[in-house]
Design an enzyme around this catalytic site. Structure first.
Site, short mmCIF file in Angstrom:
data_model
loop_
_atom_site.label_atom_id
_atom_site.label_comp_id
_atom_site.label_asym_id
_atom_site.label_seq_id
_atom_site.Cartn_x
_atom_site.Cartn_y
_atom_site.Cartn_z
N LYS A 12 -0.64 -4.16 -7.14
CA LYS A 12 0.74 -3.80 -6.82
C LYS A 12 1.60 -5.06 -6.60
O LYS A 12 1.07 -6.16 -6.49
CB LYS A 12 0.75 -2.90 -5.59
CG LYS A 12 0.06 -1.56 -5.81
CD LYS A 12 0.09 -0.74 -4.54
CE LYS A 12 -0.59 0.59 -4.68
NZ LYS A 12 -0.56 1.36 -3.42
N TYR A 52 3.63 8.59 -10.37
CA TYR A 52 3.57 9.26 -9.07
C TYR A 52 4.10 10.69 -9.09
O TYR A 52 4.57 11.20 -8.07
CB TYR A 52 4.32 8.43 -8.02
CG TYR A 52 3.56 7.20 -7.59
CD1 TYR A 52 2.27 7.29 -7.08
CD2 TYR A 52 4.14 5.94 -7.67
CE1 TYR A 52 1.57 6.16 -6.67
CE2 TYR A 52 3.44 4.80 -7.26
CZ TYR A 52 2.16 4.93 -6.76
OH TYR A 52 1.47 3.81 -6.36
N PHE A 60 8.06 10.63 1.21
CA PHE A 60 7.85 9.18 1.00
C PHE A 60 8.00 8.77 -0.47
O PHE A 60 7.92 7.59 -0.80
CB PHE A 60 6.48 8.74 1.52
CG PHE A 60 5.31 9.46 0.91
CD1 PHE A 60 4.79 9.07 -0.32
CD2 PHE A 60 4.72 10.54 1.56
CE1 PHE A 60 3.71 9.73 -0.89
CE2 PHE A 60 3.63 11.21 1.00
CZ PHE A 60 3.13 10.80 -0.23
N ARG A 88 -12.96 2.52 -6.04
CA ARG A 88 -12.35 3.03 -4.81
C ARG A 88 -13.08 2.48 -3.58
O ARG A 88 -12.47 2.17 -2.57
CB ARG A 88 -12.34 4.56 -4.82
CG ARG A 88 -11.51 5.03 -6.00
CD ARG A 88 -10.68 6.22 -5.90
NE ARG A 88 -10.11 6.62 -4.67
CZ ARG A 88 -8.81 6.48 -4.38
NH1 ARG A 88 -7.99 5.86 -5.20
NH2 ARG A 88 -8.33 6.97 -3.27
N THR A 94 -7.00 3.68 2.03
CA THR A 94 -5.58 3.46 1.76
C THR A 94 -4.89 2.68 2.88
O THR A 94 -4.06 1.82 2.63
CB THR A 94 -4.86 4.81 1.56
OG1 THR A 94 -5.52 5.52 0.52
CG2 THR A 94 -3.41 4.63 1.19
N ARG A 105 -8.53 -4.00 0.46
CA ARG A 105 -7.44 -3.64 1.37
C ARG A 105 -7.66 -4.15 2.79
O ARG A 105 -6.71 -4.57 3.45
CB ARG A 105 -7.22 -2.14 1.36
CG ARG A 105 -6.61 -1.67 0.04
CD ARG A 105 -6.54 -0.17 -0.03
NE ARG A 105 -5.81 0.29 -1.21
CZ ARG A 105 -6.01 1.47 -1.77
NH1 ARG A 105 -6.90 2.31 -1.25
NH2 ARG A 105 -5.32 1.84 -2.81
N ASN A 115 -0.48 -1.97 0.33
CA ASN A 115 -1.93 -2.09 0.41
C ASN A 115 -2.57 -2.75 -0.81
O ASN A 115 -3.71 -2.49 -1.14
CB ASN A 115 -2.56 -0.73 0.73
CG ASN A 115 -2.32 0.29 -0.35
OD1 ASN A 115 -1.81 -0.01 -1.42
ND2 ASN A 115 -2.70 1.53 -0.07
N HIS A 118 -3.81 -0.17 -6.39
CA HIS A 118 -3.91 1.27 -6.66
C HIS A 118 -5.12 1.45 -7.56
O HIS A 118 -5.36 0.65 -8.46
CB HIS A 118 -2.67 1.78 -7.40
CG HIS A 118 -2.91 3.11 -8.05
ND1 HIS A 118 -2.81 4.29 -7.37
CD2 HIS A 118 -3.31 3.43 -9.31
CE1 HIS A 118 -3.11 5.30 -8.19
NE2 HIS A 118 -3.42 4.79 -9.37
N GLU A 129 -3.67 8.02 -16.20
CA GLU A 129 -3.01 6.75 -15.86
C GLU A 129 -3.25 5.68 -16.93
O GLU A 129 -2.35 4.91 -17.25
CB GLU A 129 -3.47 6.28 -14.48
CG GLU A 129 -2.95 7.20 -13.38
CD GLU A 129 -3.53 6.92 -12.00
OE1 GLU A 129 -4.47 6.09 -11.88
OE2 GLU A 129 -3.06 7.54 -11.04
#
Length: 157
Positions: A12, A52, A60, A88, A94, A105, A115, A118, A129
């Protein structure tokens, strides 16, 4: 069951801004996952909305879109055995303050909203994705890891 899968990861804007792309890629490669696609881009309005879409009705959502577009991201396509769950696990929870020590993270993130990375949460999400960020011809699936190349060259002798 062990199955070879593909997944999507994005470093990110905060991770790119902080110069963490190499460190993050290093962790995935050290785990044994193959990078089959890699590029830096500025996320368009359309791409952010498509990425998203499942959060579009949540309060949010506008902040999520703004954050994703606040700077360039690095889009990564990875391949490996159980890569979705493995990535993951390497990323951690998260919320960086709840993430297991040693995860990306936990090591680099400070706030849930910023964070660092993704990662797709399922094989279905991964394929969706990957299709958003990569054209099929941009994914290089036939590359071999070093051990495969060494074995291949020894067999040829």
């Amino acid at each position: 069951m062990h199955t070879e899968e593909r997944t999507f990861v994005a470093v990110k804007p905060d991770g790119v801004r902080r110069g963490l792309v190499g460190e993050i890629l290093k962790r995935f490669e050290a785990k044994g996952y193959k990078i089959i696609g890699l590029k830096m881009l500025q996320v368009s309005d359309e791409l952010a909305a498509a990425h998203y879409i499942e959060h579009a009705d949540k309060p949010f959502y506008p902040r999520l879109i703004q954050y994703l577009q606040s700077g360039p991201i690095v889009a990564i396509a990875l391949k490996g055995y159980n890569v979705v769950a493995g990535v993951r696990h390497l990323m951690g929870s998260t919320d960086p303050n709840e993430a297991e020590v040693g995860t990306i993270r936990a090591d680099f993130g400070q706030l849930k909203e910023y964070n660092i990375v993704h990662g797709s949460d399922s094989t279905a999400s991964a394929e969706r994705e990957l299709a958003l960020y990569f054209k099929p011809e941009e994914l290089i699936e036939g590359n071999k890891c070093m051990s495969e190349l060494v074995i291949e060259s020894l067999d040829a002798q």
